[in-house]
Design a protein around this motif. Structure first.
Motif, mmCIF file in Angstrom:
data_model
loop_
_atom_site.group_PDB
_atom_site.id
_atom_site.type_symbol
_atom_site.label_atom_id
_atom_site.label_comp_id
_atom_site.label_asym_id
_atom_site.label_seq_id
_atom_site.Cartn_x
_atom_site.Cartn_y
_atom_site.Cartn_z
ATOM 1 N N GLU A 187 0.833 -1.213 0.000
ATOM 2 C CA GLU A 187 0.000 0.000 0.000
ATOM 3 C C GLU A 187 0.867 1.263 0.000
ATOM 4 N N LYS A 188 1.980 1.224 0.744
ATOM 5 C CA LYS A 188 2.884 2.383 0.764
ATOM 6 C C LYS A 188 3.478 2.633 -0.621
ATOM 7 N N LEU A 189 3.850 1.553 -1.300
ATOM 8 C CA LEU A 189 4.423 1.678 -2.642
ATOM 9 C C LEU A 189 3.395 2.247 -3.610
ATOM 10 N N GLN A 190 2.176 1.726 -3.524
ATOM 11 C CA GLN A 190 1.108 2.200 -4.395
ATOM 12 C C GLN A 190 0.798 3.669 -4.125
ATOM 13 N N GLN A 191 0.790 4.053 -2.852
ATOM 14 C CA GLN A 191 0.524 5.444 -2.500
ATOM 15 C C GLN A 191 1.617 6.370 -3.019
ATOM 16 N N ALA A 192 2.858 5.891 -2.965
ATOM 17 C CA ALA A 192 3.976 6.693 -3.484
ATOM 18 C C ALA A 192 3.821 6.926 -4.975
ATOM 19 N N HIS A 193 3.421 5.881 -5.719
ATOM 20 C CA HIS A 193 3.180 6.033 -7.157
ATOM 21 C C HIS A 193 2.076 7.060 -7.421
ATOM 22 N N LYS A 194 1.000 6.941 -6.656
ATOM 23 C CA LYS A 194 -0.131 7.874 -6.831
ATOM 24 C C LYS A 194 0.294 9.311 -6.549
ATOM 25 N N GLU A 195 1.091 9.488 -5.501
ATOM 26 C CA GLU A 195 1.523 10.834 -5.111
ATOM 27 C C GLU A 195 2.447 11.433 -6.171
ATOM 28 N N ILE A 196 3.344 10.617 -6.718
ATOM 29 C CA ILE A 196 4.237 11.092 -7.784
ATOM 30 C C ILE A 196 3.412 11.557 -8.974
ATOM 31 N N ALA A 197 2.436 10.729 -9.367
ATOM 32 C CA ALA A 197 1.585 11.066 -10.518
ATOM 33 C C ALA A 197 0.748 12.323 -10.232
ATOM 34 N N LYS A 198 0.202 12.409 -9.027
ATOM 35 C CA LYS A 198 -0.617 13.566 -8.641
ATOM 36 C C LYS A 198 0.212 14.849 -8.724
ATOM 37 N N CYS A 199 1.425 14.807 -8.186
ATOM 38 C CA CYS A 199 2.290 15.990 -8.204
ATOM 39 C C CYS A 199 2.726 16.341 -9.622
ATOM 40 N N MET A 200 2.889 15.313 -10.436
ATOM 41 C CA MET A 200 3.227 15.558 -11.840
ATOM 42 C C MET A 200 2.085 16.282 -12.535
ATOM 43 N N ILE A 201 0.870 15.793 -12.332
ATOM 44 C CA ILE A 201 -0.314 16.388 -12.959
ATOM 45 C C ILE A 201 -0.522 17.825 -12.470
ATOM 46 N N GLU A 202 -0.279 18.040 -11.169
ATOM 47 C CA GLU A 202 -0.477 19.377 -10.584
ATOM 48 C C GLU A 202 0.761 20.268 -10.719
ATOM 49 N N LYS A 203 1.841 19.685 -11.301
ATOM 50 C CA LYS A 203 3.112 20.395 -11.467
ATOM 51 C C LYS A 203 3.626 20.933 -10.124
ATOM 52 N N ASP A 204 3.507 20.062 -9.120
ATOM 53 C CA ASP A 204 3.959 20.377 -7.766
ATOM 54 C C ASP A 204 5.382 19.842 -7.608
ATOM 55 N N LEU A 205 6.366 20.710 -7.803
ATOM 56 C CA LEU A 205 7.769 20.295 -7.809
ATOM 57 C C LEU A 205 8.210 19.743 -6.457
ATOM 58 N N GLU A 206 7.972 20.484 -5.383
ATOM 59 C CA GLU A 206 8.435 20.055 -4.063
ATOM 60 C C GLU A 206 7.706 18.805 -3.594
ATOM 61 N N GLY A 207 6.396 18.761 -3.840
ATOM 62 C CA GLY A 207 5.628 17.571 -3.460
ATOM 63 C C GLY A 207 6.109 16.342 -4.214
ATOM 64 N N GLY A 208 6.444 16.527 -5.482
ATOM 65 C CA GLY A 208 6.935 15.418 -6.298
ATOM 66 C C GLY A 208 8.276 14.904 -5.824
ATOM 67 N N ARG A 209 9.156 15.834 -5.466
ATOM 68 C CA ARG A 209 10.465 15.424 -4.930
ATOM 69 C C ARG A 209 10.287 14.583 -3.664
ATOM 70 N N LYS A 210 9.387 15.036 -2.796
ATOM 71 C CA LYS A 210 9.128 14.302 -1.547
ATOM 72 C C LYS A 210 8.555 12.922 -1.848
ATOM 73 N N ALA A 211 7.652 12.837 -2.817
ATOM 74 C CA ALA A 211 7.032 11.559 -3.173
ATOM 75 C C ALA A 211 8.065 10.584 -3.737
ATOM 76 N N ILE A 212 8.984 11.099 -4.558
ATOM 77 C CA ILE A 212 10.040 10.250 -5.122
ATOM 78 C C ILE A 212 10.977 9.780 -4.008
ATOM 79 N N GLU A 213 11.298 10.666 -3.074
ATOM 80 C CA GLU A 213 12.139 10.272 -1.939
ATOM 81 C C GLU A 213 11.449 9.190 -1.113
#
Length: 229
Positions: A187-213
């Motif tokens: 579930e954590k892995l799946q949530q990380a994927h979702k968060e990366i995609a969400k930040c990509m769609i919203e062009k949220d740079l800092e949120g995306g970096r955190k999600a990738i980390e």
């Protein structure tokens, strides 16, 4: 001092012409006879040079039509990178470090460069990952998400390097997902994927970096557990 072989002379001549823009992609090379006479080498040496340049991806030979400048490095790069990992006996820790660096930079670039079509595709991949009925299906969508982010960077080098590592990464992703699930981190892995995609769609740079980390923290903790076996 080692003497330059005849075919090496031909290779250097053609490479210089490409570097100097005397030959460009899609342009036909002069006939073998002409190159042979110009450089004072045998036609066999010219053929050997062209064969080697074709193997390297610089040249494409078309039966009956001649030899053309090309940019077809992918096959050679895939084989070279795969063999490099085997011969150097690089472990999953090394692959993780390289992948983290490339994917983090790919995300940063993609925030500015991603198209509407690419955003739509990543959204579809996340949905399909959620709906995957088998682990084999989930592995496919997992890989597609990461490659889609790389492509959205529009950086040819990042795309080509990750594509060249495709054979290595296919095994890596399959193995890592299996190990991650042993820690009940699906579930954590799946949530990380979702968060990366969400930040990509919203062009949220800092949120995306955190999600990738967060994504790679899961991988790194799994690697640490694997070391203790």
């Amino acid at each position: 001092m080692q003497q330059t072989k005849a075919y090496e002379k031909v290779i250097e001549h053609i490479k210089k012409q490409i570097i100097n823009h005397d030959l460009t992609i899609g342009e036909k090379l002069p006939p073998e006879r002409e190159i042979s006479e110009q450089l004072g080498v045998s036609r066999n040496s010219v053929r050997e040079a062209i064969y080697m340049l074709e193997m390297m991806g610089f040249i494409s030979s078309q039966q009956g039509a001649g030899n053309y400048v090309s940019c077809n490095f992918e096959k050679n790069l895939v084989e070279s990178m795969s063999m490099m990992f085997i011969l150097h006996k690089l472990d999953y820790g090394s692959i993780t470090q390289l992948r983290f660096a490339l994917e983090m930079q790919a995300f940063v670039l993609a925030v500015d460069n991603i198209s509407k079509e690419e955003i739509q595709k990543i959204g579809e991949y996340i949905l399909n990952l959620d709906r995957g009925k088998t682990e084999e299906e989930c592995v496919i969508w997992d890989k597609k998400i990461h490659y889609a982010i790389a492509k959205a960077s529009h950086n040819v080098l990042i795309i080509d390097i990750l594509q060249a590592l495709s054979d290595v990464l296919d095994t890596y992703i399959t193995d890592m997902r299996r190990e991650i699930f042993k820690d009940d981190n699906k579930e954590k892995l799946q949530q990380a994927h979702k968060e990366i995609a969400k930040c990509m769609i919203e062009k949220d740079l800092e949120g995306g970096r955190k999600a990738i980390e967060d994504h790679f923290d899961i991988i790194n903790s799994t690697l640490e557990r694997m070391k203790t076996r």
